[in-house]
Design a protein around this motif. Structure first.
Motif, PDB file in Angstrom:
ATOM      1  N   GLN A  54      24.812 -18.196   8.578  1.00 37.22           N
ATOM      2  CA  GLN A  54      24.640 -18.551   7.160  1.00 37.22           C
ATOM      3  C   GLN A  54      23.356 -17.977   6.583  1.00 37.22           C
ATOM      4  O   GLN A  54      23.179 -17.940   5.371  1.00 37.22           O
ATOM      5  N   SER A  55      22.445 -17.565   7.480  1.00 34.31           N
ATOM      6  CA  SER A  55      21.223 -16.916   7.003  1.00 34.31           C
ATOM      7  C   SER A  55      21.418 -15.420   6.802  1.00 34.31           C
ATOM      8  O   SER A  55      20.462 -14.707   6.456  1.00 34.31           O
ATOM      9  N   GLY A  56      22.643 -14.974   7.036  1.00 36.10           N
ATOM     10  CA  GLY A  56      22.929 -13.565   6.786  1.00 36.10           C
ATOM     11  C   GLY A  56      22.854 -12.693   8.013  1.00 36.10           C
ATOM     12  O   GLY A  56      22.949 -11.471   7.916  1.00 36.10           O
ATOM     13  N   ARG A  89      30.216 -12.297   9.596  1.00 33.04           N
ATOM     14  CA  ARG A  89      29.190 -12.159   8.559  1.00 33.04           C
ATOM     15  C   ARG A  89      29.466 -13.180   7.446  1.00 33.04           C
ATOM     16  O   ARG A  89      30.627 -13.534   7.197  1.00 33.04           O
ATOM     17  N   TYR A  90      28.431 -13.636   6.818  1.00 36.83           N
ATOM     18  CA  TYR A  90      28.569 -14.615   5.742  1.00 36.83           C
ATOM     19  C   TYR A  90      28.072 -14.019   4.434  1.00 36.83           C
ATOM     20  O   TYR A  90      27.054 -13.311   4.408  1.00 36.83           O
ATOM     21  N   PHE A  91      28.829 -14.278   3.347  1.00 34.37           N
ATOM     22  CA  PHE A  91      28.438 -13.817   2.020  1.00 34.37           C
ATOM     23  C   PHE A  91      28.108 -15.043   1.172  1.00 34.37           C
ATOM     24  O   PHE A  91      28.963 -15.902   0.943  1.00 34.37           O
ATOM     25  N   SER A  92      26.886 -15.100   0.730  1.00 38.14           N
ATOM     26  CA  SER A  92      26.410 -16.309   0.050  1.00 38.14           C
ATOM     27  C   SER A  92      27.008 -16.453  -1.347  1.00 38.14           C
ATOM     28  O   SER A  92      27.353 -17.563  -1.759  1.00 38.14           O
ATOM     29  N   LEU A  93      27.128 -15.328  -2.044  1.00 39.84           N
ATOM     30  CA  LEU A  93      27.616 -15.431  -3.420  1.00 39.84           C
ATOM     31  C   LEU A  93      29.058 -15.921  -3.465  1.00 39.84           C
ATOM     32  O   LEU A  93      29.420 -16.753  -4.298  1.00 39.84           O
ATOM     33  N   SER A  94      29.845 -15.404  -2.526  1.00 41.35           N
ATOM     34  CA  SER A  94      31.252 -15.797  -2.537  1.00 41.35           C
ATOM     35  C   SER A  94      31.532 -16.951  -1.603  1.00 41.35           C
ATOM     36  O   SER A  94      32.644 -17.444  -1.549  1.00 41.35           O
ATOM     37  N   GLN A  96      31.971 -16.828   1.471  1.00 41.09           N
ATOM     38  CA  GLN A  96      33.061 -16.386   2.337  1.00 41.09           C
ATOM     39  C   GLN A  96      32.481 -15.876   3.664  1.00 41.09           C
ATOM     40  O   GLN A  96      31.392 -15.302   3.718  1.00 41.09           O
ATOM     41  N   GLN A  98      33.264 -13.366   6.773  1.00 32.82           N
ATOM     42  CA  GLN A  98      34.053 -12.151   6.999  1.00 32.82           C
ATOM     43  C   GLN A  98      34.107 -11.843   8.490  1.00 32.82           C
ATOM     44  O   GLN A  98      33.083 -11.880   9.189  1.00 32.82           O
TER      45      GLN A  98
ATOM     46  N   ASN B 133      26.432 -17.352  -8.526  1.00 33.06           N
ATOM     47  CA  ASN B 133      27.645 -18.143  -8.305  1.00 33.06           C
ATOM     48  C   ASN B 133      28.277 -18.550  -9.632  1.00 33.06           C
ATOM     49  O   ASN B 133      29.513 -18.503  -9.778  1.00 33.06           O
ATOM     50  N   VAL B 220      36.147 -15.247  -5.060  1.00 32.38           N
ATOM     51  CA  VAL B 220      35.433 -13.976  -4.951  1.00 32.38           C
ATOM     52  C   VAL B 220      35.300 -13.650  -3.481  1.00 32.38           C
ATOM     53  O   VAL B 220      34.996 -14.509  -2.664  1.00 32.38           O
ATOM     54  N   GLU B 268      22.247 -10.985  -3.434  1.00 36.35           N
ATOM     55  CA  GLU B 268      22.737 -11.506  -2.155  1.00 36.35           C
ATOM     56  C   GLU B 268      22.019 -10.854  -0.978  1.00 36.35           C
ATOM     57  O   GLU B 268      21.636 -11.515   0.000  1.00 36.35           O
ATOM     58  N   HIS B 272      19.789 -12.798   1.611  1.00 37.20           N
ATOM     59  CA  HIS B 272      20.053 -12.786   3.053  1.00 37.20           C
ATOM     60  C   HIS B 272      18.854 -12.276   3.828  1.00 37.20           C
ATOM     61  O   HIS B 272      18.539 -12.784   4.904  1.00 37.20           O
ATOM     62  N   ASN B 275      16.444 -15.037   3.915  1.00 33.80           N
ATOM     63  CA  ASN B 275      16.901 -16.092   4.823  1.00 33.80           C
ATOM     64  C   ASN B 275      16.828 -15.651   6.274  1.00 33.80           C
ATOM     65  O   ASN B 275      16.477 -16.430   7.165  1.00 33.80           O
TER      66      ASN B 275
END
Lengths: 183, 718
Positions: A54-56, A89-94, A96, A98, B133, B220, B268, B272, B275
Motif C-alpha cells: 500500500q506504500s507503493g 502493485r497498488y494504485f492509490s488514486l484508483s 486498485q 494490480q 480521488n 478507475v 500518485e 508512492h 510513502n
C-alpha cells in the motif's frame, strides 16, 4: 530418492517456513500432449507486506513447478521446469491492486488485495509437454526478496514477516486421467 | 601432490588467502552490481554475504593470532612483549576514530532521514491524493451516467443490430472502446477508436456476477499503457433480447483527459515515492547501520591484522637478533641474520652482523692467544715441575699464585695445592717453616728487589738449610706486582761438600800417616832384634814393652788409616741382582756365633724384593750397623731388632738397639767422620754406612726411640 531429497529440502527450508503461505493442492489436466498444472496456494500476507504494497512498493512472487523423475540412491532427475513471476502493485488514486504477470506481460486489476491473492494463488496454470518419464511434480511459491528495493533486503533477511515461502511441495503426477483436482 | 595439498592446508597464511579471495569475490560482485539497479538488487545480498564472510574470516584470523600471542607470551618468546604492545596500540589507535565515525554517522543518518518526512508533507500529499480521488470520482460518475445512457439506448435497439449501433455510440461518446458481453461474459460486439491498438478487453468474472445481480461497475483503473482509464460496465435491460431474462452487458473504457491524467499520475507517483521512503525509513537506517558496522568492523579488524603483521615484521629481526645474541653468548659466532629491509632495522641487523663477524675474528684471535698462553703455561709448568729448586710466586697480598712440585718436596708439604693460599698456609701446614715464611713476608713487605738468604729449618731429627732467593716483580711486568721466591735445600749440598772435604782429609791423612808407619814398625822391630838379650834384664824388659807398644800402636794406626782410606776412596762397586735377606741372615749368624750375648730379633720381608747390591759393601754396612748397636749398649743384654719391609719401589731396612741412643748435640752430624760417642771409636762407621747407602741410591736417617737408637735405610728395588 524422493524421500531423502524431500527431507533435505524440508530441513533446509525449516527456518524459513511460515504459516502465511500454504500449499492447498494442485490441479492436473491432460489436454492431448499437454499437461496443465495449476498449483493451489493460500496466500496470507503479513501486515508489513500489506503495508509495503500500500506504500507503493512492488512485491514480486515467484511460482515454480518442476517435473521430476525419481532416481534410486541419487538425486532425482529434473524433466522440466517452469517459473511464473508475478508482481503485485497498488494504485492509490484508483485504490486498485494490480497483478502483473511478467511471463505473459498481462495485468489485472483488483479492488481488494485478497481477491488478487486468491487469483494469484489458484489461477496460475503451467503448461508442460507430457513426459512419461516424469513421475512426480514439485512446486513452490515464494516472495522474491531479491526483487525488493536494496534498502529493504538486508533488514528483512531474517524477518519472518517477509518469509512468505513454501518449501517444495511434492505431488505425484497423474498423466492418464482426465481433469482432476487433488487436495 | 598430496604433500603439497597438505602443506597448503597447513599453511598458517591459508586464512589470509581465503580472506583475500573473499574480498576479491566481493569486489567482483560490486563491479557487477554497478552495471544497473536490477543487477545491484540481485547481487546486493551476496555482496553483503561476502562482506560478512570476510568479517567472520577476519575474526577467526584475529582469534588465531591472539591465541598464538597468548601461547608465545606463556613461552616468553623474545619480542612478544613488543608485539603485544604494538597490537594493543594499533587497536587502541584505530578504535577511537572508528567509534567517533560510527556515532557521528549514525546520528547524521538518523537526523537526515527523519528530516525528509514531516506532517505537512504527509497532509499535502494526502490532500493531493484526495483531490485526485474526487476528480476521478467525478470522472467516473460522468462516464457511468454516459454508460447508463448508452445502455438505455442499446436496450431499444434490436440485439442483432446492437453491434452496428455501437459504432454510433462510440463516435458520440468519449470512450476508447465499447464492448457488449453476453450475460455469461461472452464477448458479442466490440468497437474501439484505434482498431490498430485494439485489445479485446476482458471482463472479470466477479464483475459478471455482480452485473447479473443488476449491479453496475464503474471504477478507475490503470490502463495498459500505464495511464488511467475508467471502466464502466452496466447491464443492457432489453425486452427485445433474444434470450429473455438474460441481460447483455455493456462495458466502456473511458480515458482520463491527458492533461489531468499526467497530473494524477504524477501525484500518485510522488505520493508512492514519499510513502515508499517513509515505509523504508527505518529499514534505510537499519541497512545503513548494518553496512556501516560491517565496514567499520572490517576496518578495525584489518587494522588489528595489520598490527599483528607489522609487529611480526618489526619483531622478527629483533627476535633473530636476540637469538643470535644468545648464540654468541654460547660461543657461536657464525650466526648471520638475513637483512630483510633497508630501514633502521635493516641497518641494525647489518651492524649486528658486522659486530658478530668482528667478535668472531676477535674471538678466534683471543682463542689463539689463549691457546698460545695455555701452551706457554703448560711449557712453564713442565719446566717448573722439572726444576729441583722450589719456586713460588706470591702477590702483594701474600697470596700464592704459582708453585711447583719441588716446593712440596723441599718444604715437606702434602700434595695439596698451594695456589691461591696465603703464604701463612705453608707455616700452618708445617710450623718448622715459620722462619722461611717470616723471611718471605718481611722481604715482600720491604719491597726488596733482589735478596738471598739461608734459612735454618729445624725439624724433629733433621736440620736443613734452605738457600732462599727472592725477586720483586714490578706492576709494569705483572698486573698488581708480586714476588718470585726460589729456594734450594742446601743441606745435601753442604753435606756433599763436607763429605768431599772429609774424603780429602781422609785421603791426605791416610797418605801422610800410612807411609811412615811401616818404617816406624820396622825400626821398632829392628831395634828390638838388635838390642834384645844385650841389655840387662831390666832394660831388656823395658825394651820389650816399648817395642811391643810401638808395634801395637802402629797396628792401631794402620787400622785407622785403612778405615780412612776406605772412606776416602771406596773400591769400585760390583752390583749384582739379589735379595737383601740372605746377607742379613749371614751377618746375624756370624755375630750370633762370635757374640753369643747378642739377642737378635729379625723380621724380614717375604717375599723379598730383588735389588742391585754390592754384596761386599752391604756386608760392611750391616757389620758397621750391628757393631754400632752392640757397642752402644753399656750394660745388660744386647738386643738388636733388624727388619725389612717393601713399600712400593723401596725396601726399608730398620736396625733398632737398646743402647744409649744418639746424643742430641751430635744427631745432626752423626754421619760426619769423627762424630762418635764411643771411646776409641774412629767415628767413621756411620759415615761409611751412609756412603754405602748413597752408593746404592738410597737414603738413611737416624732417630732415637724410647730405649735406644733406630737407623732407617731406604734402598731402591730393582
Amino acid at each position: 530418492m524422493r524421500r531423502p531429497s524431500t527431507i533435505a529440502v524440508l530441513l533446509l527450508a525449516w527456518a524459513w517456513v511460515t504459516a502465511a503461505t500454504e500449499f492447498t493442492g494442485v490441479d492436473q489436466q491432460r489436454l492431448g500432449p499437454e499437461l496443465l498444472i495449476t498449483p493451489q496456494f493460500d496466500i496470507q500476507l503479513s501486515d508489513k507486506v500489506t503495508q509495503a504494497i500500500q506504500s507503493g512498493i512492488v512485491i514480486t512472487f515467484v511460482m515454480q513447478v518442476q517435473l521430476k523423475q525419481s532416481v534410486d540412491w541419487w538425486l532425482d532427475r529434473q524433466i522440466d521446469h517452469k517459473i511464473q513471476t508475478m508482481q503485485v502493485r497498488y494504485f492509490s488514486l484508483s485504490s486498485q491492486y494490480q497483478l502483473h504477470n511478467r511471463n505473459t506481460n498481462t495485468k489485472q486489476s483488483f479492488a481488494n488485495l485478497n481477491g488478487l491473492l486468491a487469483h494469484m494463488g489458484g489461477a496460475t496454470t503451467f503448461s508442460f509437454q507430457a513426459e512419461p518419464a516424469a513421475d512426480y511434480l514439485q512446486t513452490r511459491l515464494f516472495l522474491d526478496k531479491q526483487a525488493l528495493p536494496s534498502i529493504m533486503q538486508l533488514p528483512n533477511v531474517f524477518d519472518p514477516d517477509w518469509n512468505l515461502n513454501t518449501d517444495w511441495q511434492v505431488h505425484p503426477l497423474n498423466l492418464t486421467t482426465d481433469p482432476e483436482t487433488s487436495p | 601432490m598430496k604433500k603439497r595439498l597438505q602443506s597448503f592446508l597447513m599453511n598458517k597464511n591459508l586464512p589470509i588467502f581465503v580472506l583475500v579471495f573473499t574480498l576479491l569475490v566481493a569486489l567482483y560482485l560490486l563491479g557487477t552490481a554497478v552495471q544497473g539497479e536490477e543487477h545491484f538488487n540481485r547481487i546486493y545480498i551476496w555482496l553483503f554475504a561476502a562482506s560478512v564472510l570476510a568479517v567472520v574470516i577476519l575474526i577467526l584470523i584475529i582469534i588465531q593470532r591472539i591465541v598464538w600471542l597468548v601461547i608465545k607470551r606463556r613461552n616468553k618468546e623474545p619480542g612478544i612483549q613488543l608485539t603485544t604492545r604494538m597490537v594493543l596500540m594499533f587497536t587502541g589507535l584505530s578504535l577511537p576514530p572508528v567509534i567517533v565515525l560510527y556515532l557521528f554517522a549514525t546520528m547524521l543518518v538518523n537526523q537526515y532521514v527523519d528530516s525528509w518526512f514531516d506532517v505537512a508533507t504527509d497532509e499535502a500529499l494526502n490532500d493531493a491524493i484526495s483531490l485526485g480521488n474526487i476528480f476521478l470520482d467525478t470522472q467516473t460518475n460522468t462516464h457511468l451516467n454516459t454508460g447508463r445512457d448508452m445502455a438505455a439506448e442499446l436496450a431499444e435497439v434490436d440485439p442483432l443490430n446492437q453491434g452496428i449501433y455501437l459504432d454510433r455510440l462510440l463516435d458520440n461518446s468519449k470512450a476508447n472502446s465499447l464492448t457488449i458481453y453476453s450475460a455469461d461474459g461472452l464477448l458479442l460486439f466490440s468497437n474501439s477508436l484505434d482498431p490498430l491498438k485494439f485489445v479485446s478487453p476482458n471482463l472479470p468474472q466477479s464483475t459478471i456476477t455482480e452485473l447479473n445481480n443488476n449491479r453496475i461497475l464503474a471504477r478507475v483503473e490503470p490502463s495498459a499503457d500505464e495511464g488511467l482509464q475508467v471502466r464502466v460496465a452496466v447491464p443492457i435491460s432489453s425486452n427485445r433480447s433474444i434470450n429473455i431474462g438474460q441481460n447483455r452487458i455493456l462495458q466502456g473504457l473511458f480515458p482520463i483527459p491527458e492533461e489531468y491524467e499526467s497530473l494524477a499520475i504524477n501525484i500518485e507517483t510522488q505520493y508512492h515515492e514519499y510513502n515508499k521512503q517513509n515505509f523504508q525509513r527505518q529499514q534505510l537506517k537499519s541497512t545503513f547501520m548494518i553496512i556501516l558496522s560491517i565496514v567499520l568492523l572490517i576496518s578495525v579488524l584489518l587494522a588489528m591484522l595489520r598490527a599483528f603483521s607489522s609487529a611480526r615484521r618489526l619483531v622478527e629481526p629483533i627476535k633473530m637478533l636476540s637469538e643470535a645474541t644468545d648464540a654468541i653468548t654460547r660461543g657461536n659466532f657464525s650466526r648471520v641474520i638475513p637483512v630483510a629491509s633497508n630501514d633502521e632495522l635493516g641497518l641494525l641487523v647489518e651492524s649486528f652482523n658486522s659486530m658478530s663477524t668482528q667478535i668472531a675474528t676477535s674471538s678466534a684471535l683471543a682463542h689463539r692467544a689463549q691457546s698460545e698462553a695455555e701452551n706457554q703455561r703448560a711449557y712453564l709448568e713442565s719446566v717448573m715441575s722439572h726444576l729441583t729448586s722450589g719456586v713460588i710466586s706470591i702477590d702483594n697480598d701474600f697470596l700464592i699464585r704459582l708453585s711447583n712440585e719441588a716446593t712440596h718436596k723441599i718444604l715437606h708439604l702434602s700434595d695439596r695445592s698451594l695456589i691461591n693460599q696465603n703464604i701463612d698456609f705453608i707455616a700452618m701446614k708445617n710450623p718448622t717453616l715459620s722462619p722461611l715464611v717470616d723471611l718471605i713476608k718481611q722481604k715482600v713487605a720491604d719491597k726488596t728487589q733482589y735478596w738471598q738468604q739461608e734459612v735454618l729449618i729445624a725439624e724433629d731429627s733433621l736440620r736443613r738449610i734452605l738457600l732462599v732467593r727472592g725477586s720483586q716483580i714490578s706492576e709494569a711486568e705483572m698486573e698488581g706486582g708480586g714476588h718470585v721466591i726460589v729456594f734450594d735445600d742446601q743441606t745435601i749440598i753442604n753435606q756433599a761438600q763436607r763429605d768431599a772435604a772429609w774424603s780429602e782429609v781422609a785421603r791426605r791423612l791416610a797418605h801422610e800417616v800410612k807411609n811412615p808407619l811401616t818404617p816406624i814398625q820396622l825400626s821398632a822391630e829392628r831395634m828390638h832384634m838388635r838390642f834384645s838379650g844385650k841389655l840387662s834384664q831390666e832394660e831388656d824388659e823395658i825394651l820389650d814393652r816399648a817395642t811391643q807398644t810401638i808395634v801395637s800402636q802402629v797396628e792401631n794406626l794402620k787400622t785407622l788409616v785403612n778405615a780412612f782410606s776406605d772412606y776416602a776412596k771406596p773400591p769400585e762397586l760390583k752390583k749384582e741382582l739379589g735379595g737383601f735377606n740372605p746377607l742379613i741372615n749371614e751377618m746375624v749368624d756370624l755375630y750370633s756365633l762370635s757374640h753369643p750375648g747378642i739377642i737378635f730379633n729379625v723380621q724380614l720381608a717375604d717375599p723379598e724384593p730383588q735389588m742391585l747390591l754390592d754384596r761386599g759393601r752391604i756386608r760392611q754396612l750391616l757389620t758397621n750397623l750391628i757393631k754400632n748397636a752392640q757397642e752402644s749398649v753399656d750394660q745388660g743384654d744386647i738386643r738388636i731388632d733388624i727388619s725389612t719391609e717393601t713399600t712400593g719401589e723401596q725396601m726399608i731396612l730398620t736396625v733398632k738397639d737398646n743402647g744409649h741412643g744418639f746424643a742430641p748435640n751430635i744427631i745432626d752430624h752423626v754421619f760426619e767422620p769423627y762424630e762418635t760417642t764411643k771411646k776409641g771409636g774412629s767415628g767413621l762407621g756411620l759415615a761409611i754406612v751412609k756412603k754405602i747407602v748413597e752408593e746404592h741410591g738410597g737414603s738413611i736417617r737416624v732417630d732415637n726411640h724410647q730405649h735406644g737408637a733406630v737407623i732407617t735405610i731406604h734402598l731402591p728395588v730393582a
